[in-house]
Enzyme design. Structure first.
Site, PDB file in Angstrom:
ATOM      1  CB  ALA A 157      -0.889  -0.004   1.236  1.00  0.00           C
ATOM      2  CE  LYS A 158       3.185   6.455  -4.331  1.00  0.00           C
ATOM      3  NZ  LYS A 158       4.515   6.646  -3.792  1.00  0.00           N
TER       4      LYS A 158
END
Ligand code: PMP
Length: 304
Positions: A157-158
């Site tokens: 996930a960013k």
């Protein structure tokens, strides 16, 4: 940064200076959200194209799935917003930043019915690590900060909050006179840089760390596809910092950094100290493809 005129905010085009949030915006306090970094390039035929827009939008939705955030727009709407900001700002080439964040209204870590918001901004952004870095390579240092442990933060996930770790590492090495930080994972193996994936060429073989403690970079995937076109094999395997020191070539990949050669690590010259032939050929191919010069890769371009 160079301002543009408008930002897409919660479904509406809003004047740049009016696209503001409250100081009690939840994401500002706790870092729970997701964002993307996307580039559009001016093609050789004068058109503008967003590079791998669908993959970036997919990753934004994956980030939100991992983090348990429900985006109040669908993928088509987010993709259309990315195209619209470029058009309305008359920007042919630049950086696009969609960000999903939790607005204000409630405080505390876990809130009921979080107000999820979405903004998409764009602005002109030249080379991230400098023209000279792109051409001649940069100097990197292994940071003393460990990359996220896979069960502390889920690195596919960013999320905004994850970047405190990147900023600490980058600040440490820039303060020491280097350009970029190489980070080791919790086991001590090379993982990635503060905002880029990493590749090395040693004894002719290309290696990159596996998708464990790193972000699944879209530029990383692009390079792996180019390497396979050129019949070069890339192995995804763990390696140590001393293997990097003895590599013939090291380069890093990212939407912002594009394909940047590393010429020195921890004061040790990499190979000849000049970008090597593999790095140069992959970099050249990258710029041909993003500028629309290779029809085989037009499926990665969204022409605006
Ligand atoms: N790793 C990290 C930590 C990043 O922030 C980025 C930039 N998004 C990358 C790798 C490279 O990813 P991409 O090629 O998709 O930009």
């Amino acid at each position: 940064m160079q301002k543009t005129d408008k930002i897409w905010l919660d479904g509406k085009m809003t004047a740049w200076d009016q696209a503001k949030v409250h100081v009690l915006t939840h994401t500002l306090h706790y870092g729970w959200g997701a964002f993307e970094g996307i580039r559009a390039y001016k093609c050789s035929d004068g058109r503008s194209a967003v590079f791998r827009l669908r993959d970036h939008v997919d990753r934004l939705f994956e980030s939100c799935l991992i983090l348990g955030i429900k985006i109040p727009f669908n993928k088509e709407e987010v993709s259309a917003a990315c195209a619209q900001v470029l058009l309305e700002n008359k920007l042919k080439e630049g950086y696009i930043r969609p960000i999903v964040f939790v607005g204000d209204g409630e405080m505390g870590l876990l809130i009921k019915n979080p107000p999820i918001r979405l903004a998409v901004a764009c602005w002109p952004w030249g080379t991230y690590l400098g023209e000279d870095g792109l051409k001649n390579g940069i100097r990197a240092k292994v940071s003393s900060f460990t990359r996220h442990h896979i069960n502390a933060s889920m690195t596919k996930a960013k999320a905004p909050g994850y970047y405190v770790n990147s900023i600490l590492a980058k600040k440490e090495v820039v303060d020491a006179g280097y350009d970029e930080a190489i980070m080791l994972d919790a086991e001590g193996y090379v993982s990635e840089c503060s905002g880029e994936n990493l590749f090395m060429v040693r004894k002719g073989a290309i290696k990159t760390p596996p998708l464990t403690a790193i972000l699944g970079g879209i530029t990383r995937d692009t390079i792996m596809e180019f390497a396979s076109d050129l019949s070069m094999k890339v192995s995804e395997q763990v390696f140590t910092r001393d293997e990097l020191y003895t590599a013939e070539e090291v380069f890093i990949t990212g939407t912002a950094a594009e394909i940047t050669p590393i010429r020195e690590i921890d004061n040790r010259k990499i190979g000849t100290g000049r970008p090597g032939k593999t790095t140069k050929s992959l970099q050249e191919r990258f710029f041909q493809v993003v500028r629309g010069e290779d029809a085989d890769y037009h499926h990665w371009l969204t022409f605006i």
